[in-house]
Write a protein that holds these residues in place. Structure first.
Motif, PDB file in Angstrom:
ATOM      1  N   ASP A  59       0.818  -1.220   0.000  1.00  0.00           N
ATOM      2  CA  ASP A  59       0.000   0.000   0.000  1.00  0.00           C
ATOM      3  C   ASP A  59       0.848   1.265   0.000  1.00  0.00           C
ATOM      4  O   ASP A  59       0.365   2.333  -0.326  1.00  0.00           O
ATOM      5  N   ARG A  60       2.077   1.126   0.426  1.00  0.00           N
ATOM      6  CA  ARG A  60       2.938   2.304   0.536  1.00  0.00           C
ATOM      7  C   ARG A  60       4.006   2.306  -0.558  1.00  0.00           C
ATOM      8  O   ARG A  60       5.122   2.780  -0.369  1.00  0.00           O
ATOM      9  N   ALA A  61       3.644   1.754  -1.713  1.00  0.00           N
ATOM     10  CA  ALA A  61       4.618   1.637  -2.807  1.00  0.00           C
ATOM     11  C   ALA A  61       5.121   3.004  -3.260  1.00  0.00           C
ATOM     12  O   ALA A  61       6.312   3.183  -3.548  1.00  0.00           O
ATOM     13  N   ALA A  62       4.218   3.991  -3.313  1.00  0.00           N
ATOM     14  CA  ALA A  62       4.627   5.320  -3.776  1.00  0.00           C
ATOM     15  C   ALA A  62       5.619   5.935  -2.785  1.00  0.00           C
ATOM     16  O   ALA A  62       6.626   6.537  -3.188  1.00  0.00           O
ATOM     17  N   THR A  63       5.350   5.758  -1.471  1.00  0.00           N
ATOM     18  CA  THR A  63       6.269   6.294  -0.459  1.00  0.00           C
ATOM     19  C   THR A  63       7.615   5.579  -0.543  1.00  0.00           C
ATOM     20  O   THR A  63       8.673   6.178  -0.378  1.00  0.00           O
ATOM     21  N   ARG A  64       7.566   4.286  -0.815  1.00  0.00           N
ATOM     22  CA  ARG A  64       8.782   3.501  -0.940  1.00  0.00           C
ATOM     23  C   ARG A  64       9.657   4.022  -2.077  1.00  0.00           C
ATOM     24  O   ARG A  64      10.874   4.104  -1.958  1.00  0.00           O
ATOM     25  N   GLU A  65       9.021   4.411  -3.178  1.00  0.00           N
ATOM     26  CA  GLU A  65       9.803   4.927  -4.318  1.00  0.00           C
ATOM     27  C   GLU A  65      10.472   6.246  -3.951  1.00  0.00           C
ATOM     28  O   GLU A  65      11.622   6.484  -4.318  1.00  0.00           O
ATOM     29  N   ILE A  66       9.725   7.080  -3.207  1.00  0.00           N
ATOM     30  CA  ILE A  66      10.299   8.351  -2.774  1.00  0.00           C
ATOM     31  C   ILE A  66      11.463   8.086  -1.824  1.00  0.00           C
ATOM     32  O   ILE A  66      12.530   8.709  -1.918  1.00  0.00           O
ATOM     33  N   ALA A  67      11.266   7.131  -0.907  1.00  0.00           N
ATOM     34  CA  ALA A  67      12.317   6.813   0.056  1.00  0.00           C
ATOM     35  C   ALA A  67      13.562   6.276  -0.644  1.00  0.00           C
ATOM     36  O   ALA A  67      14.688   6.658  -0.316  1.00  0.00           O
ATOM     37  N   PHE A  93      15.211  -2.976   1.074  1.00  0.00           N
ATOM     38  CA  PHE A  93      13.795  -2.791   1.386  1.00  0.00           C
ATOM     39  C   PHE A  93      13.124  -4.143   1.578  1.00  0.00           C
ATOM     40  O   PHE A  93      13.436  -5.101   0.880  1.00  0.00           O
ATOM     41  N   TYR A  94      12.201  -4.170   2.507  1.00  0.00           N
ATOM     42  CA  TYR A  94      11.435  -5.387   2.770  1.00  0.00           C
ATOM     43  C   TYR A  94       9.956  -5.048   2.871  1.00  0.00           C
ATOM     44  O   TYR A  94       9.583  -3.929   3.245  1.00  0.00           O
ATOM     45  N   ASN A  95       9.160  -6.052   2.553  1.00  0.00           N
ATOM     46  CA  ASN A  95       7.742  -5.961   2.844  1.00  0.00           C
ATOM     47  C   ASN A  95       7.585  -6.465   4.288  1.00  0.00           C
ATOM     48  O   ASN A  95       7.963  -7.598   4.592  1.00  0.00           O
ATOM     49  N   ASP A 138       4.280   1.126   9.474  1.00  0.00           N
ATOM     50  CA  ASP A 138       4.574   0.887   8.071  1.00  0.00           C
ATOM     51  C   ASP A 138       5.325   2.090   7.524  1.00  0.00           C
ATOM     52  O   ASP A 138       5.206   3.199   8.043  1.00  0.00           O
ATOM     53  N   ALA A 139       6.072   1.890   6.444  1.00  0.00           N
ATOM     54  CA  ALA A 139       6.856   2.957   5.806  1.00  0.00           C
ATOM     55  C   ALA A 139       7.877   3.523   6.786  1.00  0.00           C
ATOM     56  O   ALA A 139       7.933   4.744   7.006  1.00  0.00           O
ATOM     57  N   GLN A 175       4.582  -5.456  -7.888  1.00  0.00           N
ATOM     58  CA  GLN A 175       3.816  -6.298  -6.958  1.00  0.00           C
ATOM     59  C   GLN A 175       4.385  -7.712  -6.924  1.00  0.00           C
ATOM     60  O   GLN A 175       4.494  -8.331  -5.867  1.00  0.00           O
ATOM     61  N   ILE A 176       4.781  -8.204  -8.091  1.00  0.00           N
ATOM     62  CA  ILE A 176       5.385  -9.539  -8.156  1.00  0.00           C
ATOM     63  C   ILE A 176       6.705  -9.545  -7.386  1.00  0.00           C
ATOM     64  O   ILE A 176       7.055 -10.521  -6.725  1.00  0.00           O
ATOM     65  N   ALA A 177       7.416  -8.415  -7.465  1.00  0.00           N
ATOM     66  CA  ALA A 177       8.723  -8.329  -6.811  1.00  0.00           C
ATOM     67  C   ALA A 177       8.626  -8.532  -5.306  1.00  0.00           C
ATOM     68  O   ALA A 177       9.544  -9.034  -4.670  1.00  0.00           O
TER      69      ALA A 177
END
Lengths: 540, 239
Positions: free
Chosen positions: A137-145, A164-166, A182-183, B180-182
């Motif tokens: 859900d925080r993919a956009a924040t992850r890209e910024i980070a 980075f980890y989920n 999260d994030a 997402q797959i990653a």
């Protein structure tokens, strides 16, 4: 048997591909157009992927045939050509993968690390490991980070690494590192770590400093005299400055000298921020003892309020123009055009506080007068001369002029006059608005490394430049925080502070909305369709 | 080079006499503007002075529209039999591929220019930062160019334009889901898989940062799919 299964599989390959695309498309549209159905998107994506996978596997022979020319000597040669080409592209991308080479085209250089952050990254003597935890859900924040931490890594690739980890995929690691949100990014140096959730340059640089276990120095704001409040975030408060100090790893709190009696021994510096009511004698004595024992003070005081502070400051060579009030400073080199907010763009050479500064400004400043002769070439006090304080200090002081008005400025003795024009009787500038005081050491003579800590003082004849309303404009904040850095000996932190976000807005009135919507969504596309219609009609 | 330009010129002319190109252009311009300005319709009068509303969803829009530009380039020639005729001419496969690609790119760039009315609106009602606008458009052009290369490749697979369109969408959607797959893999595999997805490479561009790795990625993407297109075309010649 296997052959039959394979033939059946190949026969359903194309329908599977089409159904897979359809499933993903439906999942996407469902989530986009009907938020209530967004929960079905992921299952549809999964189903679509599975169907695509089935279709692709069943189409393997067809795919291979597409790229293997019958005229080729053998399919292996053709495959090799493709692999070599792909390999070259992969190699090119691998070369630039960790490259930080970039062009920041934003007006406020939002993606360019400040000199402060770059210095801190470059000076890392131990490996810094950064671990990020970001859910889907925080993919956009992850890209910024990731984009941000890459900037740091580019400054010191040998010492800074990141992963980075989920969090849902690594519960053990989450627990081990104490992640509760999260994030989050964990900055770790040796066995010291700190968690950061502020994905800005300020947040990351502060995190690095905390991970380095740089000793947190205590700054006290003196209270009890109607001063500007350090934790007030309204326009007149100093909350923003406090936050900037905390980002530089200072601990900030208040200090009431009446109840405390003395400035605490752990004070790295004190701040006096625009007092409005008089100091008691015991407070002044406590301040004097602190100054005389090598204290460090940042003073925002324009001399207008009678608070018993002037006599104390005068013993250290800081005096205020007796003409203010009611006179005011007028400087044609001002912000806003009314002449009452002098702007400064020239600073002392090789000064730790003003190094790298550009424009600062001071709304309605006071004027500091120093017991020094004036230079003939610029009209300012000759700071090559020492100041002999009358305080029990034991050594002379050197004054450095941090900010002065322009040579065209004057003191307007009749501030109610309109228009405000200079009269012959109005004293001419330039005037000193900020001064830096430290122990005087003759030029060419080195400081004695064994001497005890000596007094350092930065006095601004203005408070407004550092209040919330103005502190984030131009380089005002840098000037104020650099002053604290110099007072506490943290020269490494003196650099351009990270820029505040450049939030620009546009306003469309209700009357203008139809124009915007119609012209962009209907008119121009409509004209294109009309052109297409004309083309179609002619072709008929 | 003369062959390339001749083919590009011919195809570009074909585009501008084809109603489909106008329909694709109108849809792209209208949908992108709707994403950008839709908040105004809900009573929001103050917006951020940037084109994130346009650039952000543009990748998704182009997934469906870019292949629509390219779907006829080879599929139509295969179904009408003119591809074999083209092969009888002294023209090489790569010249055909590049020529047709340039024509598709030319049409796409013309559509991009028409979206710049949104930039004009930004300057009428606000003072936007020019840098992110420039890099955002660079990102949009790169994305479109990349997707056109995929669509060109799938157009060589089949005589049916619709199948070419759908297969291209499938490939692009698959790549869209790579981040997402990653997440199913741990480091360093997830880093590699995520890098392969194009969505990762647009985030910085739409915000004003032009990174070398993003430029190399897009150029590699385009080169790879044009190369595969050429390979696919060569197999057609020798069947």
């Amino acid at each position: 048997m296997i052959g039959e299964i394979w033939e059946t599989w190949k026969s359903i390959a194309r329908p599977s591909l089409l159904l897979g695309v359809a499933a993903i498309l439906i999942g996407f549209l469902a989530g986009l157009l009907f938020p209530g159905l967004s929960g079905y998107s992921q299952p549809l994506y999964i189903a679509g992927l599975i169907l695509l996978g089935v279709g692709l596997v069943g189409s393997l022979e067809s795919i291979r045939d597409l790229f293997v020319a019958p005229g080729a000597r053998n399919s292996g040669v053709a495959t090799l050509i493709i692999l070599v080409f792909a390999g070259v592209l992969i190699f090119a991308n691998a070369l630039v993968f960790r490259s930080g080479l970039s062009l920041d085209l934003t007006a406020n250089a939002a993606f360019t690390l400040s000199e402060q952050s770059r210095q801190i990254a470059r000076q890392l003597g131990e490996p810094l490991e950064v671990t990020g935890f970001f859910s889907d859900d925080r993919a956009a924040t992850r890209e910024i980070a990731e984009a941000l931490i890459r900037r740091y890594q580019a400054e010191n690739p040998g010492q800074i690494s990141y992963r980075f980890y989920n969090p849902s995929a690594e519960p053990g690691l989450v627990q081990q590192l104490g992640i509760t949100q999260d994030a989050s990014m964990v900055f770790q140096v040796a066995d010291r770590r700190t968690t950061v959730t502020d994905h800005t340059e300020q947040g990351y640089t502060s995190g690095i400093l905390r991970a380095l276990a740089v000793e947190q120095k205590q700054v006290y704001f003196i209270v009890g005299h109607g001063e500007r409040e350090y934790n007030d975030f309204r326009d007149g408060g100093m909350g923003n400055l406090t936050n900037a100090l905390r980002n530089d790893n200072y601990a900030v709190s208040d200090l009431n000298l009446v109840t405390a009696g003395e400035v605490p021994a752990n004070a790295a510096a004190i701040v006096i921020a625009d007092p409005q009511t008089p100091f008691q004698a015991q407070e002044l004595n406590a301040l004097a003892r602190y100054f005389n024992s090598g204290g460090r003070a940042l003073i925002f005081y324009d001399g207008r309020a009678e608070v018993n502070l002037k006599p104390l400051l005068a013993t250290y060579g800081i005096n205020y123009s007796p003409l203010i009030p009611p006179a005011i400073v007028v400087d044609p080199q001002s912000i806003g055009g009314d002449g009452l907010t002098p702007a400064v763009q020239r600073y002392p050479v090789f000064n730790d506080i003003t190094r790298n500064l550009q424009t600062t400004f001071f709304p309605r400043p006071g004027v500091i007068e120093l017991p020094l002769p004036r230079n003939s070439f610029d009209g300012l006090p000759d700071t090559q001369q020492p100041i002999q304080p009358s305080a029990e200090l034991g050594y002379p002081l050197r004054a450095s002029l941090l900010a002065a008005t322009s040579e065209n400025s004057w003191l307007e003795l009749n501030p109610d006059a309109r228009p405000i024009v200079r009269n012959p009787t109005d004293p001419a500038g330039p005037f000193v608005m900020a001064v830096q005081m430290e122990r005087f050491v003759p030029l060419g003579q080195a400081r004695d490394p064994n001497e005890p800590q000596s007094l350092r003082m930065v006095v601004f004849a203005n408070t407004d430049f550092a209040i919330n309303q103005f502190v984030d404009v131009f380089f005002n904040k840098d000037l104020a925080v650099n002053s604290v850095n110099w007072l506490t000996g943290d020269q490494q932190l003196i650099a351009i502070r990270p820029r505040a976000p450049d939030n620009r807005f546009l306003f469309v009135s209700q009357a203008q909305v139809p124009f915007v919507l119609f012209s962009s969504i209907v008119l121009i596309p409509g004209l294109v369709l009309v052109a297409g219609g004309v083309v179609w009609y002619r072709r008929r | 080079m003369n062959n390339v330009l001749a083919i590009a010129q011919k195809e570009l002319r074909s585009y501008f006499v084809s109603p489909i190109a106008y329909a694709v252009a109108a849809i792209l311009i209208s949908v992108s503007a709707a994403f950008q300005w839709s908040q105004l319709a809900f009573g929001v009068n103050q917006l951020q002075a940037n084109l994130l509303g346009l650039f952000g969803p543009m990748q998704i829009v182009l997934v469906f529209l870019a292949p629509a530009i390219t779907m006829r380039l080879f599929a139509e020639e295969q179904s009408s039999g003119t591809l074999e005729l083209l092969f009888t001419h002294p023209v090489r496969e790569w010249e055909i591929v590049i020529g047709k690609y340039l024509a598709a790119l030319g049409l796409f760039l013309a559509i991009v220019v028409l979206t710049m009315w949104n930039v004009v609106l930004l300057f009428i009602f606000g003072e936007p930062d020019v840098g992110p606008l420039v890099t955002g458009y660079i990102g949009m052009i790169f994305t479109g160019a990349a997707f056109l290369a995929v669509g060109l490749m799938t157009s060589t697979f089949t005589r049916s334009q619709i199948v070419a369109w759908v297969v291209a969408i499938g490939i692009l959607l698959l790549m869209l889901l790579l981040p997402q797959i990653a997440t199913l893999a741990g480091p360093p595999v997830d880093v590699i898989v995520r890098y392969m997805g194009y969505s990762e490479h647009n985030t910085a561009l739409i915000r004003g940062l032009l990174e070398l790795r993003d430029v190399v990625y897009y150029l590699s993407f385009i080169a790879l799919f044009l190369f595969l297109t050429e390979r696919s075309l060569e197999t057609r010649r020798w069947r």
